[in-house]
Write an enzyme that holds these catalytic residues in place. Structure first.
Site, PDB file in Angstrom:
ATOM      1  N   ASP A 182       9.058   2.530  -2.289  1.00  3.06           N
ATOM      2  CA  ASP A 182       8.297   1.526  -2.695  1.00  3.06           C
ATOM      3  C   ASP A 182       7.607   0.796  -1.352  1.00  3.06           C
ATOM      4  O   ASP A 182       8.153   0.494  -0.255  1.00  3.06           O
ATOM      5  CB  ASP A 182       9.099   0.317  -3.066  1.00  3.06           C
ATOM      6  CG  ASP A 182       8.515  -1.016  -3.674  1.00  3.06           C
ATOM      7  OD1 ASP A 182       8.150  -0.970  -4.716  1.00  3.06           O
ATOM      8  OD2 ASP A 182       8.064  -1.696  -2.900  1.00  3.06           O
ATOM      9  N   ASN A 190      -2.406  -6.881  -1.030  1.00  5.40           N
ATOM     10  CA  ASN A 190      -3.480  -7.209  -1.839  1.00  5.40           C
ATOM     11  C   ASN A 190      -4.070  -8.474  -1.757  1.00  5.40           C
ATOM     12  O   ASN A 190      -5.023  -8.702  -1.734  1.00  5.40           O
ATOM     13  CB  ASN A 190      -3.017  -6.930  -3.350  1.00  5.40           C
ATOM     14  CG  ASN A 190      -2.989  -5.318  -3.880  1.00  5.40           C
ATOM     15  OD1 ASN A 190      -4.144  -4.794  -3.218  1.00  5.40           O
ATOM     16  ND2 ASN A 190      -2.144  -5.010  -4.744  1.00  5.40           N
ATOM     17  N   HIS A 195      -7.964  -6.031  -3.733  1.00  7.86           N
ATOM     18  CA  HIS A 195      -7.555  -4.918  -4.672  1.00  7.86           C
ATOM     19  C   HIS A 195      -8.185  -3.621  -4.249  1.00  7.86           C
ATOM     20  O   HIS A 195      -7.516  -2.458  -4.247  1.00  7.86           O
ATOM     21  CB  HIS A 195      -7.519  -5.245  -6.159  1.00  7.86           C
ATOM     22  CG  HIS A 195      -6.462  -6.159  -6.398  1.00  7.86           C
ATOM     23  ND1 HIS A 195      -5.281  -5.647  -6.572  1.00  7.86           N
ATOM     24  CD2 HIS A 195      -6.703  -7.526  -6.513  1.00  7.86           C
ATOM     25  CE1 HIS A 195      -4.683  -6.877  -7.021  1.00  7.86           C
ATOM     26  NE2 HIS A 195      -5.312  -7.894  -7.041  1.00  7.86           N
ATOM     27  N   ASP A 199      -6.275  -0.503  -3.225  1.00  4.33           N
ATOM     28  CA  ASP A 199      -6.349   0.841  -3.905  1.00  4.33           C
ATOM     29  C   ASP A 199      -6.462   2.176  -2.785  1.00  4.33           C
ATOM     30  O   ASP A 199      -5.812   3.211  -2.961  1.00  4.33           O
ATOM     31  CB  ASP A 199      -7.613   1.074  -4.964  1.00  4.33           C
ATOM     32  CG  ASP A 199      -7.151   0.248  -6.139  1.00  4.33           C
ATOM     33  OD1 ASP A 199      -5.866  -0.119  -6.192  1.00  4.33           O
ATOM     34  OD2 ASP A 199      -8.154   0.035  -7.029  1.00  4.33           O
ATOM     35  N   GLU A 226       3.170   0.050  -6.787  1.00  2.00           N
ATOM     36  CA  GLU A 226       3.347   0.651  -5.596  1.00  2.00           C
ATOM     37  C   GLU A 226       4.375   1.582  -5.262  1.00  2.00           C
ATOM     38  O   GLU A 226       4.993   1.833  -4.339  1.00  2.00           O
ATOM     39  CB  GLU A 226       3.170  -0.374  -4.655  1.00  2.00           C
ATOM     40  CG  GLU A 226       4.363  -1.405  -4.425  1.00  2.00           C
ATOM     41  CD  GLU A 226       4.155  -2.673  -5.378  1.00  2.00           C
ATOM     42  OE1 GLU A 226       3.453  -2.495  -6.267  1.00  2.00           O
ATOM     43  OE2 GLU A 226       4.787  -3.605  -5.099  1.00  2.00           O
TER      44      GLU A 226
END
Ligand SMILES: [Mg+2]
Length: 319
Positions: A182, A190, A195, A199, A226
């Site tokens: 994680d 973010n 975003h 990504d 994530e």
């Protein structure tokens, strides 16, 4: 690897065709007709055909209907009932046109019929068409199991592979390890960078994990937002922890700036490792739960680290 790269990397390969007929002369005719364009395998009876399908995984079977013991319909039904062979295209070869038989054949999952005597031009065209359709659906099937954003396997693929690895571990009595990963403070990432950057970060991290976990039978999948998960068959806790540490080290070395992280000025990842020698009476999800617990502890103890545990079973209960 992203989807468009993936598609262009699927090189056209010579199709594999298994010809099944109890009469050698019929096999010879088809073999002569197709040998220049395809890799040809041959079987003389139904049982041999099924064995060979499992072994060589052909793209297509040209299957005689009239054979002693196991006829073509039985063989087709068997292939279509086994997930390992169900995607093989089956074309029946029949002695003459018989509507009832053809309906039965199509209902069993055949894609076409060819009638004897073999017409070379028509037969070649039918085989070519069906192989083209088969390669298209193979491609669609593999894309459906990839995560669109990161290009690694998706959760569905993970859910297909875990039971297979589990059974293999049961049979061979070998340890099976999973690593749950994680990204640390990803929500803050973010919030800080937006975003699109988020990504891009997910893609880089996924690619790095994929590069690190590189044995052909290992799997890396995106597990959720994530989170990533790795399946490492025939791997004990020491080996799994070593791989997880390599992942953790490789992610920070990517040097993706993360100014709001409370661990580092770069993006980091935490890992939970769990290992089990699988048995049939323990559900697979226990292994994931155990890894999740280790991941939680890794987060609690400061993130950017690996924690792992062996899952111990006593009297069918995890202790
Ligand atoms: Mg026959």
């Amino acid at each position: 690897m992203f989807i468009d790269e993936y598609i262009s990397s699927v090189a056209p390969v010579k199709g594999k065709i298994l010809i099944v007929d109890d009469q050698v002369v019929n096999i010879k005719i088809l073999h002569q007709l197709l040998q220049n364009d395809y890799d040809i395998y041959m079987a003389r009876d139904g049982h041999q055909a099924i064995d060979m399908c499992k072994k060589i995984n052909p793209d297509m079977v040209l299957l005689d209907i009239e054979m002693p013991i196991l006829n073509g319909f039985d063989v087709c039904a068997h292939l279509k009932n086994d997930p390992a062979t169900q995607d093989i295209a089956v074309i029946f070869i029949s002695g003459h046109f018989d509507e009832e038989k053809e309906v039965k054949g199509f209902n069993l999952g055949a894609v076409d019929f060819i009638h004897k005597p073999i017409n070379p031009v028509i037969t070649k065209a039918r085989v070519k068409n069906q192989l083209m359709l088969k390669s298209q659906s193979d491609l669609l099937r593999s894309i459906a199991l990839l995560d669109g954003l990161t290009g690694v396997a998706n959760r569905r693929k993970f859910e297909q592979v875990l039971p297979v690895s589990w059974l293999q571990g049961c049979r061979e009595q070998q340890p099976l390890t999973i690593i749950l990963l994680d990204i640390d403070f990803f929500k803050l990432f973010n919030d800080t960078y937006g975003h699109t950057e988020g990504d891009a970060c997910l893609r880089k991290v996924a690619q790095k994990i994929q590069d690190t976990v590189n044995r052909p039978y290992d799997l890396v999948a995106r597990f959720g937002g994530e989170e990533f998960i790795c399946i490492l068959p025939n791997t004990d806790l020491t080996g799994g922890t070593y791989v997880a540490q390599q992942i953790v080290d490789s992610i920070i070395s990517l040097k993706i700036a993360h100014k709001t992280s409370q661990v580092s000025s770069f993006v980091t990842i935490s890992a939970g490792v769990s290992t089990i020698v699988p048995t049939r009476d323990i559900p697979e999800k226990r292994l994931i739960e155990a890894a999740d617990k280790q991941l939680y502890l890794a987060k609690e103890r400061g993130r950017n680290r690996v924690l792992g545990a062996q899952v111990v079973i006593k009297d069918s209960v995890i202790v």
